[in-house]
Design an enzyme around this catalytic site. Structure first.
Site, short mmCIF file in Angstrom:
data_model
loop_
_atom_site.label_atom_id
_atom_site.label_comp_id
_atom_site.label_asym_id
_atom_site.label_seq_id
_atom_site.Cartn_x
_atom_site.Cartn_y
_atom_site.Cartn_z
N LYS A 22 70.59 32.04 67.58
CA LYS A 22 71.10 30.80 66.97
C LYS A 22 71.43 31.02 65.49
CE LYS A 22 68.10 27.47 65.49
NZ LYS A 22 68.35 27.06 64.12
N ASN A 23 70.53 31.68 64.78
CA ASN A 23 70.70 31.78 63.33
C ASN A 23 71.76 32.78 62.90
OD1 ASN A 23 68.82 29.79 63.09
ND2 ASN A 23 67.15 31.10 62.34
N CYS A 116 63.59 18.00 55.34
CA CYS A 116 63.44 17.85 56.78
C CYS A 116 61.97 17.90 57.10
CB CYS A 116 64.25 18.89 57.54
SG CYS A 116 63.61 20.53 57.36
N ARG A 121 63.85 21.13 51.36
CA ARG A 121 64.68 22.32 51.59
C ARG A 121 65.79 22.33 50.54
NH1 ARG A 121 64.45 23.68 57.51
NH2 ARG A 121 65.73 25.46 56.95
N ASP A 307 59.29 31.30 61.55
CA ASP A 307 59.72 30.65 62.79
C ASP A 307 58.84 31.02 63.99
OD1 ASP A 307 61.73 29.37 61.48
OD2 ASP A 307 63.36 30.61 62.24
N ARG A 399 67.70 22.13 70.28
CA ARG A 399 68.53 22.65 69.19
C ARG A 399 68.48 24.17 69.16
NH1 ARG A 399 66.39 21.16 64.08
NH2 ARG A 399 67.96 22.70 63.56
C1 UD1 Z 1 66.70 30.09 57.71
C2 UD1 Z 1 66.58 29.84 59.19
C3 UD1 Z 1 65.21 29.23 59.52
C4 UD1 Z 1 64.09 30.10 58.93
C5 UD1 Z 1 64.32 30.39 57.46
C6 UD1 Z 1 63.33 31.37 56.86
C7 UD1 Z 1 68.86 29.36 59.82
C8 UD1 Z 1 69.87 28.38 60.31
N1 UD1 Z 1 67.64 28.92 59.58
O1 UD1 Z 1 66.63 28.83 57.04
O2 UD1 Z 1 65.09 29.16 60.93
O3 UD1 Z 1 62.86 29.43 59.08
O4 UD1 Z 1 65.64 30.96 57.27
O5 UD1 Z 1 63.37 32.57 57.56
O6 UD1 Z 1 69.14 30.54 59.69
N2 UD1 Z 1 65.01 27.92 49.09
C9 UD1 Z 1 65.14 27.49 47.79
N3 UD1 Z 1 66.40 27.24 47.33
C10 UD1 Z 1 67.52 27.44 48.10
C11 UD1 Z 1 67.37 27.90 49.41
C12 UD1 Z 1 66.09 28.15 49.88
O7 UD1 Z 1 64.15 27.29 47.07
O8 UD1 Z 1 68.64 27.21 47.61
C13 UD1 Z 1 63.65 28.18 49.62
C14 UD1 Z 1 63.35 27.36 50.88
O9 UD1 Z 1 62.91 26.05 50.56
C15 UD1 Z 1 62.26 28.20 51.52
C16 UD1 Z 1 62.71 29.64 51.17
O10 UD1 Z 1 63.58 29.51 50.06
O11 UD1 Z 1 61.03 27.94 50.91
C17 UD1 Z 1 63.42 30.36 52.28
O12 UD1 Z 1 64.47 29.52 52.78
P1 UD1 Z 1 65.79 30.09 53.44
O13 UD1 Z 1 65.59 31.54 53.75
O14 UD1 Z 1 66.96 29.72 52.61
O15 UD1 Z 1 65.83 29.26 54.79
P2 UD1 Z 1 67.11 28.71 55.53
O16 UD1 Z 1 68.27 29.63 55.32
O17 UD1 Z 1 67.27 27.27 55.25
#
Ligand code: UD1
Length: 420
Positions: A22-23, A116, A121, A307, A399
């Site tokens: 999915k990701n 969420c 996030r 995850d 999902r």
């Molecule tokens: C993706 C995955 C999700 C997984 C996560 C961590 C998808 C669609 N989802 O989510 O299943 O749990 O990676 O492996 O691929 N953060 C910030 N600022 C930002 C972006 C992120 O502070 O601009 C923080 C987040 O709050 C979190 C950490 O960085 O604490 C990691 O998040 P991130 O790797 O970005 O997760 P997603 O890409 O949203």
């Protein structure tokens, strides 16, 4: 709304085939907007989130056909440049169109995704990265308004307070394909899904290197070509079935997976007493009688994935001794604990750590799923609980898991889907 009814106590035996990731699928579908050429994507999982991403790119102007796990995408021209709240609200990953729209037409308006169930996030790293490439960004009325006269390749550091970011790395990488000159992303995420997106961009004709390390280099502005690309298998789905084997003391052969992506997960299965045999594209997991308490520390890849911690919490609930799970990435990701406790689990949450004292048995209960991976944890617990478990709000699970109950039934589980 739909729910699962599970009669616990059956050991799971047999073979299960893993769907596409999915990701990977979500950003790769979004990145297809970069080109006016034809894109064919194979091994796409048939999930609610994938349908939502298709709805979004069709809204933006793509012509899409989706059948039997293959998507054909053709976007000769973009009709719109906005991702409306109604779609982004359903799926955060909608923000991946931001990078693609900026690279192709230099403008995008994407609703802010908001928080969420698993905690706040933020998207600050996405915004910082795009600004570094020369994008003007305003936040107005809950939308990210982004535009630029030209994207310029630069050095972009994506180190966040919680470590690396999968989403920001992918969004900036996609945007950088439209930049003049060389972009160097440092503190890039190394997850296999980031590598998959980079490999897809290269298959389209772009020039991305360093994927899988913390430094990714994108040499921008290439001409693209028609492309057919196969998405990697879903490591979280594979890991979930590995836990199902260990938990029910069964024997499952997990097919069409990539064992190299599962190292941290399978190490913990073995440490907890499971027996693991790796093949080229298969993994066999045998749940032995003797289970042992373990400590899990969640970390970005190649560390133990956030995850997977909810599913392991179900396993550790009935593993003798005291186990711990430390969640370092998301702030509010132990929502499954309260529901597991309603089944008889002994869990205490102290800050970012869950302390799980193994109990002899779990009992079936009425449960409410709160997010995608927590839902999987509750279903797993239901498989070993005594009596009947009802898991409500399974739309979260739909999902991210394709035909979950059908695959579990194929392994002997007694689980059915019912309308409420
Ligand atoms: C993706 C995955 C999700 C997984 C996560 C961590 C998808 C669609 N989802 O989510 O299943 O749990 O990676 O492996 O691929 N953060 C910030 N600022 C930002 C972006 C992120 O502070 O601009 C923080 C987040 O709050 C979190 C950490 O960085 O604490 C990691 O998040 P991130 O790797 O970005 O997760 P997603 O890409 O949203």
């Amino acid at each position: 709304m739909q729910r699962f009814i599970i009669e616990g106590g059956k050991k799971l035996f047999g073979k299960v085939s893993i769907s596409g990731a999915k990701n990977s699928a979500l950003p790769i579908i979004a990145a297809s907007l970069l080109t006016a050429k034809k894109v064919v994507l194979d091994n796409i999982p048939d999930l609610v989130d994938v349908r939502t991403m298709i709805e979004l790119i069709e809204y933006l102007g793509a012509k899409v056909e989706f059948a039997r796990h293959t998507i054909k995408i053709y976007t000769p021209k973009l009709k719109r440049i906005d991702a409306p709240y109604d779609i982004v609200r359903k799926m955060r990953a909608s923000y991946y169109v931001l990078g693609a729209l900026l690279a192709r037409v230099r403008r995008a308006k994407v609703s802010l995704p908001g928080g969420c169930a698993i905690g706040p996030r933020p998207v600050d790293l996405h915004i910082k990265g795009l600004r570094t490439l020369g994008v003007d960004i305003d936040i107005e009325d809950g939308f990210i308004n982004a535009q630029t006269s030209k994207l310029v390749g630069r050095e972009v550091n994506l180190q966040g307070t919680k470590g690396t970011s999968v989403g920001a790395t992918i969004n900036v990488m996609i945007a950088a394909t439209g930049a003049r000159g060389k972009t160097v992303i440092s503190s890039a995420a190394c997850e296999p899904e980031v590598v998959d997106v980079a490999d897809f961009l290269n298959a389209m004709g772009f020039d991305v290197s360093g994927q899988g390390t913390h430094t990714i280099i994108i040499k921008g502005q290439a001409s693209t070509r028609d492309v057919e690309y196969t998405i990697i298998p879903d490591r979280i789905e594979a890991g979930t079935f590995a836990v199902a084997a260990a938990l029910t003391r069964g024997r499952i052969i997990i097919e069409n997976c990539c064992p190299d992506h599962l190292i941290s997960i399978l190490d913990k299965i073995e440490e907890a007493g499971g027996k693991v045999t790796k093949g080229d594209r298969t993994v066999e997991v045998v749940g032995c009688g003797r289970k042992q308490a373990i400590n899990i520390y969640v970390a970005p890849y190649p560390g133990f994935p956030t995850d997977m911690q909810a599913q392991f919490m179900a396993l550790l609930s009935i593993t003798a001794g005291t186990s711990t799970i430390r969640e370092t990435i998301f702030e509010n990701r132990f929502m499954q604990a309260v529901e597991l406790m309603r089944m008889g689990a002994d869990i205490t949450i102290k800050g970012d750590t869950a302390v799980v004292n193994g109990v002899k048995k779990l009992s079936g209960a009425y449960l409410m799923a709160s997010d995608l991976r927590a839902s999987a944890s509750l279903v797993l617990a239901g498989l070993v609980a005594q009596g009947q478990t009802v898991v409500r709000r399974i739309y979260h699970l739909d999902r991210g898991y394709e035909k979950f109950e059908i695959k579990l039934r194929g392994l002997g589980a007694r689980i059915k889907r019912q309308r409420e």
